[in-house]
Design an enzyme around this catalytic site. Structure first.
Site, mmCIF file in Angstrom:
data_model
loop_
_atom_site.group_PDB
_atom_site.id
_atom_site.type_symbol
_atom_site.label_atom_id
_atom_site.label_comp_id
_atom_site.label_asym_id
_atom_site.label_seq_id
_atom_site.Cartn_x
_atom_site.Cartn_y
_atom_site.Cartn_z
ATOM 1 N N SER A 259 0.831 -1.212 0.000
ATOM 2 C CA SER A 259 0.000 0.000 0.000
ATOM 3 C C SER A 259 0.865 1.261 0.000
ATOM 4 O O SER A 259 0.604 2.212 -0.736
ATOM 5 C CB SER A 259 -0.895 0.042 1.245
ATOM 6 O OG SER A 259 -1.901 -0.927 1.159
ATOM 7 N N GLY B 1 -6.140 -3.551 -7.817
ATOM 8 C CA GLY B 1 -7.215 -2.607 -7.526
ATOM 9 C C GLY B 1 -6.674 -1.277 -7.051
ATOM 10 O O GLY B 1 -7.203 -0.206 -7.387
ATOM 11 N N GLN C 52 -9.090 2.812 -0.604
ATOM 12 C CA GLN C 52 -8.855 3.063 -2.032
ATOM 13 C C GLN C 52 -9.747 4.190 -2.531
ATOM 14 O O GLN C 52 -9.304 5.066 -3.279
ATOM 15 C CB GLN C 52 -9.086 1.785 -2.836
ATOM 16 C CG GLN C 52 -8.039 0.716 -2.506
ATOM 17 C CD GLN C 52 -8.203 -0.544 -3.316
ATOM 18 O OE1 GLN C 52 -9.190 -0.721 -4.031
ATOM 19 N NE2 GLN C 52 -7.248 -1.444 -3.208
ATOM 20 N N ASP D 245 -7.378 -7.321 4.961
ATOM 21 C CA ASP D 245 -6.511 -8.243 4.218
ATOM 22 C C ASP D 245 -6.017 -9.414 5.074
ATOM 23 O O ASP D 245 -5.374 -10.329 4.565
ATOM 24 C CB ASP D 245 -5.319 -7.487 3.620
ATOM 25 C CG ASP D 245 -5.775 -6.510 2.538
ATOM 26 O OD1 ASP D 245 -6.848 -6.725 1.938
ATOM 27 O OD2 ASP D 245 -5.059 -5.512 2.306
HETATM 28 C C1 S3P Z 1 -5.778 -1.053 0.005
HETATM 29 C C2 S3P Z 1 -6.994 -0.956 0.606
HETATM 30 C C3 S3P Z 1 -7.874 -2.110 0.851
HETATM 31 C C4 S3P Z 1 -7.096 -3.417 0.775
HETATM 32 C C5 S3P Z 1 -6.183 -3.494 -0.401
HETATM 33 C C6 S3P Z 1 -5.191 -2.337 -0.394
HETATM 34 C C7 S3P Z 1 -5.022 0.178 -0.218
HETATM 35 O O1 S3P Z 1 -8.888 -2.099 -0.122
HETATM 36 O O2 S3P Z 1 -7.980 -4.524 0.768
HETATM 37 O O3 S3P Z 1 -5.469 -4.705 -0.376
HETATM 38 O O4 S3P Z 1 -3.810 0.115 -0.490
HETATM 39 O O5 S3P Z 1 -5.616 1.263 -0.133
HETATM 40 P P1 S3P Z 1 -10.230 -1.215 0.107
HETATM 41 O O6 S3P Z 1 -9.796 0.136 0.431
HETATM 42 O O7 S3P Z 1 -10.988 -1.255 -1.183
HETATM 43 O O8 S3P Z 1 -10.951 -1.918 1.231
#
Ligand code: S3P
Length: 429
Positions: free
Chosen positions: A25, A96, A170, A316
């Site tokens: 992240s 994502g 995110q 996670d």
């Molecule tokens: C992340 C946020 C999480 C997490 C992903 C990484 C990030 O997702 O599950 O592995 O780096 O901001 P969400 O914010 O969609 O829950």
């Protein structure tokens, strides 16, 4: 054995000292901010993850020069107004975080861009970022208004005041990154805190950010300044090793320089509450991100319900907690976690299917699952569902099952932790 299958055999204990790869992240965020900052950004211990490579690839397409020397990445920033129109689609691969965060940045650009990704990413919802970015004034179109390819026509953005409908770092980050390019002050409100690495990194790059309980504000048009960073170890990768050591009696594991940001370290608190013997030894923080060595010894674990405001913090780590549930006295109940169904796989369905293959009694809910305690897993062959965290969670199950657990499609661990199976083999005996 299939080239992409890995078998994990039962082990008595976990012993050793491990430095897990840099946080995924944080690496994404430092790379993206480096790309739109003035000057050079040097990032030591950059995540080895394939996802972060996807971010670097997209930045490259936008004219950002990236140099890599081992685990050090140097980003030659192009400033707030210096990204170039990409000559082809931006490929986010399986990530994502790449597409959702960068869509905030692309919304602020005076040109069109299109994100594509792999089969798994193409099934994940994008409307959650499209909605707020449209409110800024950008034009976004997607398959069924929700799925990749996601086309963004950026432009003149006006700041928004946005209350997050899902607890998602995110989405929060996409809004904050668009806010950097917008006219005025953007406000994001979140009722349950999610990881705050974007806020921390923005401040380190010199952005004008203010945070209060449940609210983050960022002023648009403030130029960012590159710098030198060292990424802490990824607690979400460490979690698999911590879980293994916490449950195997006689284990003694030390994890070095792990990020323990409050918005990410719930996994350790939860295990401690379950009776795990974990000692956190704080070290000097790295540019706003707290770091510690984590010492784990094996012990008996009690069960727990994990729900409500815990969920975004440990989103996670829920899979490995579910697997660990079989080893606890009362079992593990996870609720309020329907977000798990929108990850790299439907993680609730995948975990339930694999646990049942291994002979466990599990109850499935729309927003979670209940794994009964004191169950002995019998070993067998499970699938990764092309999801790195499913592969690693079930690798851990192999350590305490009666017979080996074979994971089909195990290569996907490279999405977040390329050396995972080697590391696990080195510390288990
Ligand atoms: C992340 C946020 C999480 C997490 C992903 C990484 C990030 O997702 O599950 O592995 O780096 O901001 P969400 O914010 O969609 O829950």
């Amino acid at each position: 054995m299939e080239s992409d299958a890995v078998e994990v055999a039962p082990a008595a204990e976990i012993r050793g000292t491990v430095r897990v790869p840099g946080d995924k992240s944080i690496s994404h965020r430092l790379a993206m901010l480096g790309g739109i900052a003035d000057g050079t950004t040097t990032i030591h211990n950059f995540a080895e993850s394939a996802d972060c490579q996807s971010t670097l690839g997209c930045l490259g397409r936008l004219g950002v020069k990236v140099d890599r020397d081992g685990s050090t990445v140097t980003i030659h920033g192009r400033g707030l107004d210096g990204l170039q129109r990409p000559d082809r689609e931006l490929d986010a691969g399986n990530s994502g975080t790449t597409v959702r965060l960068m869509s905030g940045i692309m919304s602020g650009q005076p040109f069109d861009s299109t994100f594509v990704g792999d089969a798994s990413l193409s099934r994940r919802p994008m409307r959650r970022v499209m909605d707020p970015l449209r409110r800024f004034g950008a034009t976004l179109t997607a398959q069924d208004d929700n799925y990749l390819p996601l086309r963004i026509r950026g432009g003149d953005l006006t700041a928004i005041d946005y209350t997050l409908p899902v607890a998602s770092a995110q989405v929060k980050s996409a809004v904050l990154l668009a806010g950097v390019f917008a006219r005025g002050t953007t406000i994001v409100r979140e009722s349950i805190p999610s990881r705050n690495h974007t806020e921390v990194a923005l401040r380190e790059f010199g952005a004008s950010v203010r945070t209060a309980a449940g609210t983050i504000e960022v002023d648009g048009g403030v130029r960012l300044k590159g710098g030198t960073f060292t990424v802490p170890g990824d607690i979400s990768s460490a979690a698999f090793l911590i879980a293994a050591a916490a449950t195997l009696p006689g284990s003694r594991l030390r994890l070095v320089d792990v990020g323990i940001n409050d918005s990410r370290s719930g996994f350790v608190s939860i295990l401690q509450e379950m009776g795990a013997r974990i000692r956190v030894e704080p070290k000097a923080p790295a540019r706003g991100e707290p770091i510690a060595d984590i010492h784990v010894e094996g012990s008996e674990l009690s069960g727990m319900e994990i729900a409500g405001s815990w969920i975004p913090n440990v989103i996670d780590e829920l899979l490995v907690l579910a697997v660990l549930g079989t080893r606890t006295r009362e079992g593990i109940r996870i609720r309020d976690a329907s977000e798990l169904r929108s990850k790299e796989s439907d993680r609730i369905q995948a975990a339930v299917a694999n646990l049942r293959i291994l002979g466990a009694e599990v109850e499935e809910f729309p927003d979670g699952l209940f794994v009964r305690g004191q169950q002995r897993l019998k070993g067998g062959t499970v699938k990764s569902f092309d999801d790195h965290r499913i592969a690693m969670a079930f690798a851990v199950s192999g350590l305490f099952a009666e017979a080996p657990v074979k994971i089909l499609g195990a290569d996907c661990v490279g999405i977040s932790f390329p050396g995972f199976f080697r590391t696990l083999a080195e510390i288990s005996s």
